[in-house]
Each structure stands twice: as C-alpha cells, then as structure tokens.
Write an enzyme that holds these catalytic residues in place. Structure first.
Site, PDB file in Angstrom:
ATOM      1  N   SER A  34      26.929   4.634  52.816  1.00  0.00           N
ATOM      2  CA  SER A  34      25.996   4.451  51.688  1.00  0.00           C
ATOM      3  C   SER A  34      26.353   5.295  50.471  1.00  0.00           C
ATOM      4  CB  SER A  34      24.578   4.802  52.142  1.00  0.00           C
ATOM      5  OG  SER A  34      24.128   3.906  53.128  1.00  0.00           O
TER       6      SER A  34
ATOM      7  N   GLU B  82      68.525  53.317  43.159  1.00  0.00           N
ATOM      8  CA  GLU B  82      69.727  52.539  43.432  1.00  0.00           C
ATOM      9  C   GLU B  82      70.759  52.572  42.319  1.00  0.00           C
ATOM     10  OE1 GLU B  82      70.829  50.909  45.958  1.00  0.00           O
ATOM     11  OE2 GLU B  82      69.138  50.780  47.339  1.00  0.00           O
TER      12      GLU B  82
END
Length: 794
Positions: free
Chosen positions: A364, A107
């Site tokens: 419990s 690019e």
C-alpha cells in the site's frame, strides 16, 4: 735608457706573450666545450635511459586495490589487491603535520633540498659499513625508499645503485610533495597494510589526520622494519623504536611534548577488515572504473547505528528473514545510511542480496501518491466522501486487510487507515494507466509481470519497485513535490522530478503526519508528530514496508525473506514501522515539529457530506455532515457519481404542508410544498447511522404509496428486530440462521458493522453468538438494497 730601446723591448715582450695568452684562451674554450659536450651527452644518455627504462607507475603491480569510504574518510570496506594489500589513499593534507615532521625529522632531514640522493648520508653509511662490516645506518632518502617501493630491488650494492638511479629519475618526474604523497600511500606498515592512513585506522582506530605526537612517531618508524615493529604484536619493540624517534625530534618539538609522548604507552587494536555498508561498497566498487578510492555520502556513525538497530531487530525474526533500510538527506538527496541486509555474515538470511535494490511488491505504499495526484486533478479534497464497502470494479472486488469495512470514510481516514477499497475507488476515477505514467514521470519506476498492463491492482501492490526508488519518491513530500534519485557519491548529479504540486505534497504529508484537520484537532498521531509515514504489506505477507518523512530525512525500511517466501503475521505496521521509528530516534535532529505554513493555494474550509461541496456553496438542508478539509486551489469537488443509482445526488419531492409527510396531489387535499434531500451513495446505505440520515426524506403519508413499492424489496427472514436469543448455561453457543427474500445473487452479511461473509441469496447465513449483548445484523446486495434486524443475546 733611450726611449727607442724601451719601446722596442715592450714590443718584443708583447710579441712573446701573445701566443701564450691565445693558447690559454683556446684551451679554456676547448675545456668548456668538452664539459658542455659531456654534460649534453650525459643529459642525452639520461633521456634515452629514462625513455628505455621508464619509472613503473605506482601501484601498477596491484591495480585492483580499492577502498570505499564514508563522507568523512572512514573506510567502509577495503578491497585488497591481488596480493591482499589494504590501502587507504590520502593526500598530504589528509595526514597530520606531526607525522610529516616526524618522518622527515627522523628519516630524511635534507628531503626538501637534495636531488633524490643525499651524498653525505651515503658516505656516512658506506664508512660505517667498511668499519663495522655491516650496515649500521642506512643512507636512503625518502625518495630512494619510494623508488624501492615502486621498483623493488635486492639489498645489494647493485641494488643500491639501481635504487639511486631510480631516485634521481623520480625527482626528475615528480615534485617533492608528490614524492612524499607516494610514500604516505605506499610505505609498508606491517602485515597487509600499506600507507599511513590504513595503518592509523587499523592499529589506532582513527584517521591519520588525528595522530598524537607519540602515534606519529610510532608510525614514522614502522616502515623501517614493519614485520618486527608491529604495535599489535610487538608493543615493546614498537615503543623502543618510537622513543628513538621522539628523542631525535628534541630540536624540533617542545621538550614538554616529547616528555608526555615518551610516557604514553603503545597500544594497538588487532587488525580487522573494515566492514560498514558492505553491500553499498560492493556496488560502488563495480562503478569505480580504476579508482583507488571512492568516497560515498554515507555518515559512518549513523551507518554503524542503523546497522546495529537492524541487527538487534533481525535477531527476533524467524530464520531466513532479513531487513533493509535507507536514510536519505532531503536537502541534498545524499544517502546517509545504506543497509542492504541485516547481517552480512548470516548466509541463512541471504545476506549477499542487496534488498535496497531488489524489486518487490510495495503493498500500500503507493497510496499517498494516488491521493496527491487526485488532489492535483481536482477529483478530491482531504475530506472527500469515499465508500469503504464491498464493491465490484468491473469484476475486481478488493477487500481490506482486516477483512472488515467502515462505510463512509474521508480521504484522510482512508489514507491513515490504509483502506483498500477507497483507494481502488479513487484509482478507478483517476485511471491506472494515468497513475503509472505519472509515477514514472516523477521518477518512481514500476515493473510489471511480462505482458501485464497497469490495472486497478497496482495500488495494492500489483507491480514491483525498489526501496531505493520508493525512498527517493517519498522525499517529494518534504521537498515541495519534487522527488529525487538518491545520491551515493557527492559527485553524482542531482536528479529531480516533479512528482506533484507543492500543495498536494503538503496536504498528503499533513494527513500522514497528523491524520488531516480532524486528526490534528484530536492529536490522533501526537506521539509521532513531525514524522509522516506510510506502511505497506504485499500479498501473502512477502514484504513489510514502512517509509517515513521529516523535514530533514526520509527513511525507508523493508522486512521479509529475500527469496520471496511468505512470512505470515509480519506486516508493515507491526514489523517495519517500529524499526523505522527506532532509526528516526537515532537521528537526533531529524524529528522536529515546526508549524509549517501551507504553500500558496492550500486553504481550509467546511465541506458537506454526502454532496462533497463546500458548506457555503449549497443549501443547509443538503449538508448532512460537515467536515473541516484541506482544499487545493479552493476546489471542493463533488462526491464521485453513484455507480448503482446514477443521476443527480439530490432527491426532489413534495411534502404535505399539514402533516409534513411525503405526498402527491393524488393522495392529499392539503397544500403541497417542494422539498429536497441529499442522497448518499447507494452502497453506503447499510453503514449509515441516524445522524447521517437526519436529512433523509420523511415517510409517506398514509394512503400514499411510493413508486414501485413492494417491487424488488430485500428483506431478512428468520428473525425480527427486538427478538431475544437465549443461551443455555453450559451449553453450546446459540445459533441463528437467517435468509433473505426478494433478492438474487450474492448477499453480504454484516454483524455490528463488520463483514462476516457472502453467500448466495438462497443459502442464507448462520450466526453463532459466543457472547451476550446486542447484535445488529445487516444483509445487502450489489445494488445497495439492504435490510437490518437487531437481536439481543441473553
């Protein structure tokens, strides 16, 4: 020529040249001033223009885009912006150098030195446009492309000029690395994707740091035409464009690398929205405070595995039932897996409710903390004698889950069997208010109904907590008694709270893991050595829990209906524990069985029942049963006081020296000698076996009446020991109705040690015998008085 004439000529020549030189210098100074003035003017104009037309902030048009990731950067869930764009913010270091090389090499090769605009590229592009009448190659630099991303303009000549000015402006405000980072995060990648990492994960299923040469080239060219080059839709086009990039990189990459990359086919998976730990991601999103990326502590692979385990499990459960699980790293308190609901797509199971944070009854699961606190308080050791028998604690009469009782049990047995009555007995001695306060001090928050105060029911699930709180508290058993707040992000502070001493945590963990010294000897829990766990089931089967601890991890599991509707038959042991063990199996390095060294203050010693003291601290004839116990700080506390009889747990009496029977001076002429016997808690009487009674006081000498004989004696009527009950072949099971004499109030009835019910003394009880065999039937009252008969059914 005379010298005088020569000198005069020179003077005239210099006089003529002087005005010309001065003019030139003046003009030069003026030109420099003009240039400088123009430069300052241009700079001033640029500053004013920059002030009047500032650069838009990257992402300003989409401020709500966010991605929540795992600890390694894997997206857990992407929350798109208003335009439904997905991004995965990265830094330059998070991206493969191959991609950066391909991007710049294809690019913008002059990226690192141009001021934002490459004039040669612009001239080339303009010439091609004039010759061909169309754009053959663009002249945009990476800076110009970033400028167009943050300030979109039309693809016209005016738009290009605007883009050039923005690129120059961009270079003035940002470094090259910052500009490149903006491109990595905001470049269009097709569809709803922006940024190289979002594209890499969506198309290729991998982070951008792991791109191959061919993949890097494909993603580098994709922003040129993201809609036309999508590899998931147009693989042929994407491959042609990729190959063009690869050939352009011939001067930068080795020929062998490019050759191999050219032969690699283009493949991309269909874009799927990332959806790991969705409820955790939603939770972190709410606290993101404007961030574009939130990194959690979750391990992506483990999270996926745990979600799969829960999904497999929930498919076997009834409709509307869901599951939740939490995996905590004990060393760092970081959450490694967080599953708030079993199937996020199943609305029938209320998948949108995060059950990791929901307040539910823990059943419990609080019992281990009670026994740890009681150890620290010097009330018990690991083998202290407790009474698992029907009892009333100020009107509160708890029962066991199995609706049966076991008589004399140790702390270790009571905890591993999760017996309710012994836990309430210990809490009654420790104090409910004190217990809840200690839990809160340790970081475990409880929520009570409006207006309610802590009472004895809290140990059986009478208050609410969350799975997150529970897991953080259970980590104390692997962290020397220090509980902690689970951390969801690595920058979250470490919050620790002292839950109990290191010694108490060691003893309770050993009981949960091995059953204590006795369980350790018989390998009672050998199949799961290395894991200490506890189950819980709330009242009405609404919640099933299991929480387990190893050296490295704490794992908590919840199963139930998010709306709180009962789910009969599903309890912690049969529903939650298998799921928890499956998760531990997935944690390959979690379960280890090292020989842990007890911390200072923890020792083993023989203790005696029923007194509770150390065996070497009391006479041998008061030690009916010996137990090997863990002691904390050398303390072997006495058995809890007898609530019925009171007083000292020793019976002192005199014995006839000839007959060996109990006697007094009033009923024998023989010499008497003093003796003593241990007294078991009165309520345990119906459950004691002959071994436990071998040190009971001997019977009375003939003619010597015990004090109060015949007064208040409870006796079973309707059958006598040794009686035979016969069955009729092919007929109904035989029935036997028994009653009691000498008692009032409610009477408890046992058959072979199992509780079958209670009834008023005047009503008695009818027994039905469905099978032949011997049956021991016991009746007892609340004062501990009892009678027993044995019958045989043939």
């Amino acid at each position: 020529m005379p010298a005088s004439r020569t000198a005069g000529a020179n003077r005239r020549e210099q006089a003529c040249r002087w005005p010309q030189s001065a003019l030139a210098r003046a003009l030069g100074r003026r030109s420099a001033q003009v240039v400088a003035g123009l430069a300052f003017l241009l700079i001033g104009v640029a500053i004013v223009a920059d002030h009047l037309y500032p650069l838009p902030a990257p992402g300003r048009s989409a401020p709500f885009a966010l991605v929540v990731t795992a600890r390694d950067g894997t997206p857990l869930r992407a929350f798109p912006d208003k335009l439904y764009i997905w991004r995965n913010p990265v830094t330059l270091e998070d991206v493969s150098p191959r991609y950066v090389e391909a991007l710049i090499g294809y690019e913008d090769r002059a990226f690192w030195w141009h001021p934002g605009v490459n004039p040669f590229s612009l001239l080339r592009a303009a010439g091609q446009w004039l010759i061909h009448g169309r754009i053959v190659s663009g002249g945009s630099t990476i800076s110009m492309q970033v400028a167009r991303i943050i300030d979109p303009t039309p693809r016209t000549l005016v738009g290009k000029l605007h883009q050039i000015l923005r690129a120059l402006q961009l270079e003035a405000h940002f470094s090259k690395r910052e500009i490149l980072t903006l491109y990595l995060n905001y470049s269009p990648m097709g569809g709803v994707l922006e940024g190289v990492d979002a594209a890499s994960r969506a198309y290729l299923g991998k982070p951008a740091r792991n791109l191959s040469y061919a993949e890097a080239a494909m993603l580098a060219v994709l922003p040129q035409a993201p809609s036309l080059l999508r590899p998931d839709r147009f693989a042929r086009r994407a491959q042609d464009a990729r190959d063009k990039v690869l050939r352009r990189m011939a001067d930068r990459w080795p020929a062998a690398v490019i050759h191999d990359a050219l032969t690699e086919p283009v493949y991309a998976q269909a874009i799927r929205e990332p959806m790991l730990a969705p409820l955790l991601a939603e939770r972190l999103k709410r606290s993101a405070r404007g961030k574009l990326r939130v990194t959690s502590t979750v391990d992506a692979d483990l999270q996926s595995t745990v979600e799969s385990v829960l999904l497999d499990r929930v498919r076997t459960l009834p409709r509307h039932v869901s599951c939740a699980a939490l995996v905590l790293d004990n060393a760092t308190l970081e959450v490694r897996a967080y599953v708030g609901s079993a199937d996020f797509s199943d609305l029938e199971r209320a998948s949108y409710v995060d059950m990791v944070r929901a307040w539910r009854s823990p059943g419990s699961t609080l019992k281990p903390f009670l026994y740890g606190f009681a150890l620290d308080a010097g009330l018990i050791d690991s083998e202290s004698l407790l009474s698992d028998v029907p009892q009333s604690f100020g009107g509160y009469q708890p029962g066991n889950f199995e609706q049966s009782f076991h008589g004399a049990v140790s702390v270790s047995e009571a905890l591993t069997r999760s017996l309710n009555v012994p836990a309430v007995q210990v809490l009654d001695q420790y104090g409910p208010q004190r217990f809840v306060g200690k839990l809160r001090q340790g970081g475990l928050k409880l929520r009570f109904p409006r207006g309610a105060e802590p009472n004895l029911s809290v140990i059986l699930g009478g208050a609410d907590t969350t799975l997150e709180n529970l897991v953080g508290a259970y980590a104390a058993f692997a962290r020397g008694g220090l509980a902690g707040v689970p951390r969801l992000t690595s920058d979250a502070p470490i919050e620790e709270h002292r839950m109990m001493s290191a010694g108490a945590a060691f003893i309770v963990r050993d009981i949960l893991e091995t059953g204590g010294p006795l369980g350790r000897a018989v390998e009672e829990r050998g199949a799961n050595r290395g894991i200490a766990w506890k189950t819980g089931t709330s009242f009405g089967f609404r919640d099933a829990w299991s929480v387990g601890v190893t050296d490295r991890y704490t794992v908590g599991v919840w199963i139930g209906r998010p709306d709180g509707t009962p789910n009969p038959g599903y309890v912690g042991a049969n529903a939650a524990t298998p799921l928890m063990m499956s998760i531990f199996s997935a944690l390959l390095d979690a379960v280890q069985t090292p020989r842990r060294t007890p911390p200072p203050g923890v020792t083993q010693a023989q203790v005696c029942w029923p007194m509770g003291l150390a065996a070497d601290a009391q006479p041998a004839d008061l030690c009916a049963v010996q137990r090997r116990a863990w002691l904390l700080d050398g303390v072997a506390p006495p058995t809890f006081p007898d609530p019925v009889r009171g007083g000292e747990p020793v019976l002192r009496y005199t014995i006839d020296s000839v007959t060996g029977r109990r006697a007094t001076a009033d009923c024998t002429t023989h010499t008497l000698r003093d003796a003593e016997s241990p007294l078991w808690p009165t309520l345990l009487g119906p459950w004691l076996d002959e071994r436990s009674r071998r040190f009971d006081a001997p019977p009375w000498e003939t003619g010597c009446a015990p004090p109060g004989r015949g007064e208040g004696r409870l006796a079973i009527a309707g059958a006598s020991s040794g009686e035979v009950v016969r069955r009729v072949y092919g007929g109904a099971p035989p029935l036997l109705h028994l009653s009691v004499t000498g008692a009032q109030g409610d009477i408890g009835w046992l058959m072979n040690g199992a509780m079958v019910g209670r009834a008023a003394a005047g009503r008695g009880w009818t027994f039905e015998f469905t099978r032949p065999g011997a049956y021991a039937i016991t009746a007892f009252d609340q004062k501990g008085r009892y009678d027993r008969v044995t019958v045989e059914v043939r």
